[in-house]
Enzyme design. Structure first.
Site, mmCIF file in Angstrom:
data_model
loop_
_atom_site.group_PDB
_atom_site.id
_atom_site.type_symbol
_atom_site.label_atom_id
_atom_site.label_comp_id
_atom_site.label_asym_id
_atom_site.label_seq_id
_atom_site.Cartn_x
_atom_site.Cartn_y
_atom_site.Cartn_z
ATOM 1 N N ALA A 78 0.860 -1.187 0.000
ATOM 2 C CA ALA A 78 0.000 0.000 0.000
ATOM 3 C C ALA A 78 0.896 1.236 0.000
ATOM 4 O O ALA A 78 1.766 1.367 0.847
ATOM 5 C CB ALA A 78 -0.902 -0.018 1.214
ATOM 6 N N GLU A 88 -6.608 12.075 -1.647
ATOM 7 C CA GLU A 88 -6.802 11.101 -2.728
ATOM 8 C C GLU A 88 -8.209 11.273 -3.282
ATOM 9 O O GLU A 88 -9.022 12.021 -2.734
ATOM 10 C CB GLU A 88 -6.548 9.668 -2.223
ATOM 11 C CG GLU A 88 -5.073 9.417 -1.955
ATOM 12 C CD GLU A 88 -4.754 7.991 -1.551
ATOM 13 O OE1 GLU A 88 -5.468 7.079 -1.968
ATOM 14 O OE2 GLU A 88 -3.780 7.813 -0.812
ATOM 15 N N HIS A 123 -7.505 -0.271 -10.173
ATOM 16 C CA HIS A 123 -6.780 0.982 -9.904
ATOM 17 C C HIS A 123 -6.454 1.621 -11.240
ATOM 18 O O HIS A 123 -5.958 0.947 -12.149
ATOM 19 C CB HIS A 123 -5.495 0.692 -9.121
ATOM 20 C CG HIS A 123 -4.899 1.931 -8.518
ATOM 21 N ND1 HIS A 123 -4.314 2.908 -9.269
ATOM 22 C CD2 HIS A 123 -4.847 2.355 -7.230
ATOM 23 C CE1 HIS A 123 -3.900 3.888 -8.463
ATOM 24 N NE2 HIS A 123 -4.212 3.569 -7.217
ATOM 25 N N ARG A 154 -12.528 6.513 -8.306
ATOM 26 C CA ARG A 154 -11.630 5.607 -9.014
ATOM 27 C C ARG A 154 -12.276 4.882 -10.189
ATOM 28 O O ARG A 154 -11.664 4.702 -11.236
ATOM 29 C CB ARG A 154 -11.169 4.561 -8.019
ATOM 30 C CG ARG A 154 -9.719 4.336 -8.045
ATOM 31 C CD ARG A 154 -9.326 3.473 -6.902
ATOM 32 N NE ARG A 154 -8.352 4.198 -6.102
ATOM 33 C CZ ARG A 154 -7.672 3.647 -5.115
ATOM 34 N NH1 ARG A 154 -7.873 2.399 -4.787
ATOM 35 N NH2 ARG A 154 -6.805 4.362 -4.450
ATOM 36 N N HIS A 208 -7.183 -4.386 -8.484
ATOM 37 C CA HIS A 208 -6.505 -3.811 -7.317
ATOM 38 C C HIS A 208 -7.126 -4.250 -5.996
ATOM 39 O O HIS A 208 -6.410 -4.605 -5.065
ATOM 40 C CB HIS A 208 -6.576 -2.291 -7.450
ATOM 41 C CG HIS A 208 -5.907 -1.530 -6.358
ATOM 42 N ND1 HIS A 208 -4.567 -1.657 -6.087
ATOM 43 C CD2 HIS A 208 -6.387 -0.619 -5.460
ATOM 44 C CE1 HIS A 208 -4.244 -0.851 -5.077
ATOM 45 N NE2 HIS A 208 -5.336 -0.225 -4.670
ATOM 46 N N ARG A 249 -14.742 1.161 -3.398
ATOM 47 C CA ARG A 249 -14.046 1.556 -2.168
ATOM 48 C C ARG A 249 -13.442 2.960 -2.285
ATOM 49 O O ARG A 249 -12.822 3.306 -3.300
ATOM 50 C CB ARG A 249 -12.927 0.560 -1.886
ATOM 51 C CG ARG A 249 -12.113 0.868 -0.657
ATOM 52 C CD ARG A 249 -11.066 -0.201 -0.457
ATOM 53 N NE ARG A 249 -10.142 -0.233 -1.579
ATOM 54 C CZ ARG A 249 -8.982 0.399 -1.611
ATOM 55 N NH1 ARG A 249 -8.596 1.107 -0.574
ATOM 56 N NH2 ARG A 249 -8.214 0.316 -2.661
HETATM 57 C C1 SIN Z 1 -2.911 4.157 -3.907
HETATM 58 O O1 SIN Z 1 -1.923 4.529 -3.285
HETATM 59 O O2 SIN Z 1 -3.307 4.717 -4.915
HETATM 60 C C2 SIN Z 1 -3.643 2.943 -3.427
HETATM 61 C C3 SIN Z 1 -4.347 3.292 -2.193
HETATM 62 C C4 SIN Z 1 -5.584 2.495 -2.056
HETATM 63 O O3 SIN Z 1 -5.885 1.648 -2.890
HETATM 64 O O4 SIN Z 1 -6.323 2.750 -1.105
#
Ligand code: SIN
Length: 532
Positions: A39, A107, A224, A270, A331, A366
């Site tokens: 991670a 994020e 991802h 995402r 992912h 998620r």
């Molecule tokens: C990322 O660093 O993009 C992955 C983090 C995640 O999947 O929560």
């Protein structure tokens, strides 16, 4: 008791139990080699001065696209800050920000900066380091490294043990215990391109299904958006935190295509970013788009993302000077063993925590960096719950069946594995339709028939059996959900069906794993009590 899996969920659970409690901790790789370790982005928790669990709740629910369990999400986000304090007390060192507070990154789909990170982009590695150091010094914990769980032992309607195989010796043991905790992660290896390490083969969900334990939401796999897509290099995650710092996505014509796609542009949820990228690369040009950091402060980026920068350098790429080729990759598995917020499952004596479980906190998509939080919070909850209850007596379970001792097959497991992953990547990916799902189902069912004719029990065959079983039920669940929602996009049913809000697909197998029953579940997903 036995804990299968040594990522954040399994380690947190083991460490939170009263000291001296006898625990066998089974780790498929060397201790420290879990999915957690990879991670990058971090761990989301409402610890910022401008943040609150209420805001974190709202973002998590919105990302989940109508399929989150509100009670489970509340429990997750409210416990977040306390769980972070527990982690700090174990010696985890998050990157510092101002006023002695941890630095917080952004994020996708988070309305606040709330992602704690360590070593810039090495968050999972730091968490794993600190927890492994604690576990090694822990009295009562026996670690079985490089060992895999093959199947659960069930007797009198309870789980009473687990069959474990040591990779090095091939030796098979039945570990009997009043409580078994599955924390053995996800299933990214079912797809040809994944950010997950080799151990992520869906073993936990498959063995739960064979034991008749309820599983759900199997059609939801998160892809991802930005995994390094170089022809001769293995897939490598380029954290979403890079876009959180302002990186752009550009198509083959150099356009920032996300600007026209979503008001949050590169920081859209995402699933939306992954589909937009897939559309851009579906044409005849290169099978990737580009991540562009050239407009960002080079020194700061090198400091913030040292692991990614070093990895790119190995392939002759400069993080802030070059356009970086990226494409979506499997992912995170949102489906799994139906579990409550302390890991309770439909089988007394069995708990499931972390990615192997389906607690309803992720819904159909998620929210980034909520998975480390889930493993941590519900791993701690499970331990508290186990410690607070009298341990049940051991039940009579059948001894390890003789089929586990037969010699390995000579069949070409590598080819079967390749064929399965290719079928999943072709037809059960970011965009699906009935024709492709049927095609994948037919080819993987053929594979399953061929495997059924072998009596092999080499670990790689056992693993492939798990992958095959899980692939077939994932495809069936995806075929039955005739709508698009979150990470599940059907080009033949592109709209979200409002009547499916809150509707989970539950799957029950008979305890011999032979018969499947699908059901719809429109109430809370998680069993709330009654098991230990
Ligand atoms: C990322 O660093 O993009 C992955 C983090 C995640 O999947 O929560």
């Amino acid at each position: 008791m036995v804990i299968v899996g040594a990522g954040i969920a399994g380690l947190a659970c083991a460490l939170r139990l009263p000291e001296g409690r006898r625990v066998a901790l089974v780790s498929k790789g060397a201790l420290g080699e879990s999915n957690t370790r990879y991670a990058q982005g971090g761990l989301a928790a409402a610890v910022g001065a401008d943040d609150s669990p209420t805001l974190h709740f709202a973002d998590t629910m919105a990302a989940g696209a109508g399929l989150c369990d509100a009670d489970a999400v509340s429990s997750l986000v409210e416990s977040g800050p306390e769980a972070v304090r527990w982690l700090l007390a174990q010696g985890t060192r998050f990157d510092p920000g101002e006023h002695e507070q941890p630095a917080l990154g952004r994020e996708a789909a988070h309305g606040r900066n709330r992602v704690l990170h360590a070593g810039g982009d090495a968050t999972g590695a730091e968490i794993e380091r600190s927890l492994v150091a604690q576990i090694r010094a822990r009295p009562g914990v026996t670690v079985r490294e490089r060992s895999t769980a093959l199947d659960l032992l069930v007797g009198d309607g309870r789980c009473g043990g687990v069959i474990v195989q040591d990779f090095a010796t091939g030796h098979v043991t039945a570990l009997r215990a009043p409580v078994i905790v599955l924390a053995n992660g996800g299933a990214g290896q079912l797809w040809a391109v994944t950010s997950n390490p080799p151990a992520a083969t869906g073993d936990g969900v498959a063995m739960a299904m064979r034991a008749g334990v309820a599983v759900a939401d199997l059609e939801f796999t998160q892809f991802h958006p930005t995994v390094l897509a170089l022809p001769d290099a293995p897939p490598f995650l380029i954290s979403e935190a890079v876009r959180g710092e302002g990186a752009y996505l550009r198509n083959g014509r150099g356009e920032r295509f996300m600007v026209a796609t979503h008001p949050l542009a590169e920081l859209a949820p995402r699933d939306i970013v992954a589909r937009a990228i897939q559309r851009e690369i579906a044409g005849p040009n290169e099978p990737y788009v580009s991540l562009d950091l050239r407009h960002l402060d080079a020194l700061r980026m090198a400091e913030r993302f040292p692991t990614i920068a070093a990895h790119l350098a190995r392939y002759g790429l400069d993080l802030t000077r070059d356009l970086l080729p990226v494409a979506p990759a499997a992912h995170y598995f949102m489906g799994g063993i139906v579990a409550g917020t302390a890991g309770e499952t439909s089988l007394p004596g069995l708990r499931a925590i972390g990615e192997v479980s389906c607690t309803g906190v992720h819904g159909a998509n998620r929210l980034a960096s909520n998975s480390l939080l889930e493993g941590l919070v519900f791993g701690l909850n499970a331990a508290d719950h186990i410690a607070g209850n009298r341990l049940p007596d051991l039940v009579d379970v059948p001894r390890a069946a003789s089929r586990y001792f037969r010699p390995p097959s000579a069949e070409d497991v590598a080819t079967w594995r390749h064929d399965l992953r290719a079928a999943m990547s072709l037809d059960v990916a970011v965009v699906r339709d009935a024709t492709g799902l049927d095609r994948a189902s037919t080819s993987i069912a053929r594979l399953a028939e061929r495997m059924a004719c072998t009596d092999a029990t080499a670990p790689e065959v056992a693993e492939l059996r798990n992958m095959t079983l899980l692939a077939l039920v994932i495809i069936a669940a995806a075929r039955r959900r005739e709508e698009s929602r979150g990470s599940h996009f059907r080009s033949d049913f592109p709209d979200t069906a409002p009547e499916m809000d809150g509707q989970h697909q539950l799957l029950l197998t008979t305890s011999d794993g032979q018969r499947l029953t699908y059901g719809r579940l429109s109430v809370a997903l998680s069993p709330r009590s009654g098991t230990s």
